[in-house]
Design a protein around this motif. Structure first.
Motif, short mmCIF file in Angstrom:
data_model
loop_
_atom_site.label_atom_id
_atom_site.label_comp_id
_atom_site.label_asym_id
_atom_site.label_seq_id
_atom_site.Cartn_x
_atom_site.Cartn_y
_atom_site.Cartn_z
N THR A 182 9.10 26.39 14.61
CA THR A 182 8.76 26.92 15.93
C THR A 182 9.49 26.15 17.03
OG1 THR A 182 6.57 27.42 15.05
CG2 THR A 182 6.86 27.60 17.42
N LEU A 183 9.55 24.84 16.92
CA LEU A 183 10.28 24.04 17.91
C LEU A 183 11.76 24.41 17.94
CD1 LEU A 183 8.80 20.44 17.54
CD2 LEU A 183 8.42 22.06 19.40
N ASN A 184 12.35 24.57 16.76
CA ASN A 184 13.77 24.90 16.70
C ASN A 184 14.06 26.29 17.27
OD1 ASN A 184 14.02 22.46 15.41
ND2 ASN A 184 14.26 23.32 13.37
N LEU A 185 13.21 27.25 16.96
CA LEU A 185 13.43 28.61 17.44
C LEU A 185 13.18 28.72 18.94
CD1 LEU A 185 11.86 30.74 14.56
CD2 LEU A 185 14.27 30.31 15.00
N GLY A 187 13.68 26.45 21.06
CA GLY A 187 14.76 25.77 21.75
C GLY A 187 16.00 26.61 21.95
N ILE A 188 16.11 27.73 21.21
CA ILE A 188 17.27 28.60 21.37
C ILE A 188 17.12 29.51 22.59
CG2 ILE A 188 18.65 30.36 20.19
CD1 ILE A 188 17.80 29.19 17.57
N LEU A 189 15.90 29.72 23.05
CA LEU A 189 15.68 30.56 24.21
C LEU A 189 16.30 29.93 25.46
CD1 LEU A 189 11.93 31.51 23.65
CD2 LEU A 189 13.94 32.89 23.11
N PRO A 190 16.74 30.76 26.42
CA PRO A 190 17.33 30.21 27.66
C PRO A 190 16.29 29.43 28.46
CG PRO A 190 17.90 32.53 27.38
CD PRO A 190 16.85 32.22 26.36
N TYR A 191 16.77 28.42 29.15
CA TYR A 191 15.96 27.60 30.05
C TYR A 191 14.79 26.94 29.31
CZ TYR A 191 18.55 30.35 33.45
OH TYR A 191 19.56 30.97 34.14
N THR A 192 15.05 26.52 28.10
CA THR A 192 14.03 25.82 27.32
C THR A 192 14.58 24.47 26.87
OG1 THR A 192 14.76 26.93 25.30
CG2 THR A 192 12.91 27.91 26.48
N PHE A 193 13.69 23.66 26.37
CA PHE A 193 14.05 22.32 25.90
C PHE A 193 13.71 22.22 24.42
CE2 PHE A 193 12.44 17.98 25.04
CZ PHE A 193 13.66 17.32 25.10
N THR A 194 14.63 21.65 23.64
CA THR A 194 14.44 21.52 22.20
C THR A 194 14.08 20.07 21.88
OG1 THR A 194 16.17 23.17 21.92
CG2 THR A 194 15.42 22.04 19.95
N PRO A 195 12.82 19.77 21.59
CA PRO A 195 12.46 18.38 21.29
C PRO A 195 13.13 17.84 20.04
CG PRO A 195 10.50 19.67 21.83
CD PRO A 195 11.63 20.63 21.67
N THR A 196 13.47 18.72 19.08
CA THR A 196 14.07 18.24 17.84
C THR A 196 15.53 17.86 17.98
OG1 THR A 196 14.27 20.60 17.29
CG2 THR A 196 12.53 19.39 16.22
N THR A 197 16.11 17.97 19.17
CA THR A 197 17.44 17.41 19.41
C THR A 197 17.37 15.94 19.79
OG1 THR A 197 17.37 18.19 21.71
CG2 THR A 197 18.43 19.63 20.09
N GLN A 198 16.15 15.40 19.92
CA GLN A 198 15.97 13.99 20.24
C GLN A 198 15.84 13.21 18.93
OE1 GLN A 198 16.01 12.93 23.52
NE2 GLN A 198 16.48 15.08 23.96
N LEU A 199 16.74 12.27 18.71
CA LEU A 199 16.71 11.49 17.47
C LEU A 199 15.43 10.68 17.35
CD1 LEU A 199 18.17 10.59 14.90
CD2 LEU A 199 19.29 8.81 16.25
N SER A 200 14.93 10.18 18.46
CA SER A 200 13.72 9.36 18.41
C SER A 200 12.53 10.17 17.90
CB SER A 200 13.41 8.82 19.81
OG SER A 200 13.27 9.88 20.75
N MET A 201 12.44 11.43 18.30
CA MET A 201 11.33 12.25 17.82
C MET A 201 11.48 12.58 16.34
SD MET A 201 10.12 16.02 18.99
CE MET A 201 9.07 16.94 17.87
N ASN A 202 12.69 12.92 15.92
CA ASN A 202 12.90 13.23 14.50
C ASN A 202 12.66 12.01 13.62
OD1 ASN A 202 13.60 15.85 15.21
ND2 ASN A 202 15.77 15.38 15.37
N MET A 203 13.04 10.84 14.10
CA MET A 203 12.73 9.64 13.34
C MET A 203 11.23 9.38 13.30
SD MET A 203 15.56 8.62 12.17
CE MET A 203 15.07 7.04 11.54
N GLY A 204 10.53 9.78 14.38
CA GLY A 204 9.08 9.67 14.38
C GLY A 204 8.43 10.55 13.33
N PHE A 205 9.08 11.67 12.98
CA PHE A 205 8.61 12.50 11.87
C PHE A 205 9.02 11.91 10.53
CE2 PHE A 205 8.33 16.13 14.91
CZ PHE A 205 7.02 16.47 14.65
N ALA A 206 10.26 11.46 10.44
CA ALA A 206 10.83 11.08 9.15
C ALA A 206 10.26 9.77 8.62
CB ALA A 206 12.36 10.98 9.27
N ILE A 207 10.17 8.75 9.46
CA ILE A 207 9.76 7.43 8.98
C ILE A 207 8.34 7.41 8.42
CG2 ILE A 207 9.33 5.04 9.69
CD1 ILE A 207 11.76 5.20 11.47
#
Length: 222
Positions: free
Chosen positions: A78-81, A83-103
């Motif tokens: 849902t976050l990735n999809l 983020g493709i919409l105009p005038y939106t922000f994609t949180p999963t383009t932030q490395l810090s957030m993705n590392m917060g999921f991965a670690i």
């Protein structure tokens, strides 16, 4: 071009919390009634198919992770999809957030594997039949590869989404500037942009699935 990846704010308040909360509002929750609507039926079917496909090769102990990984998959998709919409922000383009999921997910697989199968977990650090002079080197290499796993999870998700967004931005900017000078080339560029947008939709779903799939492969539960 990289301004689209900066965390947006309104009146000095970062809106990343709103972007992270919005996906949970979009999905309906099942209710205690005899018949569900089509959306709930489709949602339940997707979750069942995903959990069956993902946990089929995993033993019974690993099935406890089904609810967690299914929730992470739907959240990331849902976050990735969005983020493709105009005038939106994609949180999963932030490395810090993705590392917060991965670690945390990676660390949980390591700790649970060490608790339930300590011998099997340590055996991964040294292949069978290794010559004695190579034992320290192989243990060091396997340990480094073990700690690289969460970095690979976070960087893979960030890099793929960032590259797709940048490519769409570049092509759309080129098509806009060429529209009045070279209409034919601009039309072809717009067609390419449309195809790329469809590809980016597929990438948004596939990268979320790959993220969860790799976490499931790290499971070492009996």
């Amino acid at each position: 071009f990289f301004d689209q990846f900066s965390i947006t704010s309104f009146l000095g308040i970062p809106l990343i919390a709103l972007a992270l909360t919005l996906p949970w509002i979009l999905y309906p929750t099942p209710q205690n009634r005899c018949m569900n609507n089509r959306l709930l039926t489709l949602q339940s079917w997707f979750i069942r198919q995903f959990t069956h496909q993902l946990f089929l090769p995993i033993n019974q102990g690993g099935h406890k992770w089904a609810l967690l990984l299914a929730s992470v998959l739907i959240f990331l998709i849902t976050l990735n999809l969005l983020g493709i919409l105009p005038y939106t922000f994609t949180p999963t383009t932030q490395l810090s957030m993705n590392m917060g999921f991965a670690i945390p997910l990676w660390l949980a697989t390591i700790l649970i594997g060490a608790r339930y199968q300590p011998t099997h977990t340590l055996a991964h650090l040294l292949p069978v039949g290794t010559p004695a002079p190579l034992i320290p080197i192989l243990i060091m290499i396997e340990t480094i590869s073990l700690f690289i796993r969460p970095i690979a999870l976070g960087v893979r998700l960030t890099a793929n989404l960032t590259a797709g967004h940048l490519l769409i931005q570049l092509i759309s900017t080129a098509a806009f500037h060429m529209f009045f000078m070279m209409p034919t080339v601009a039309t072809l560029t717009m067609i390419l942009l449309l195809l790329l947008s469809v590809l980016e939709l597929a990438v948004a779903v596939i990268q979320a699935y790959v993220f969860v799939l790799l976490v499931s492969l790290y499971l070492q539960i009996p």
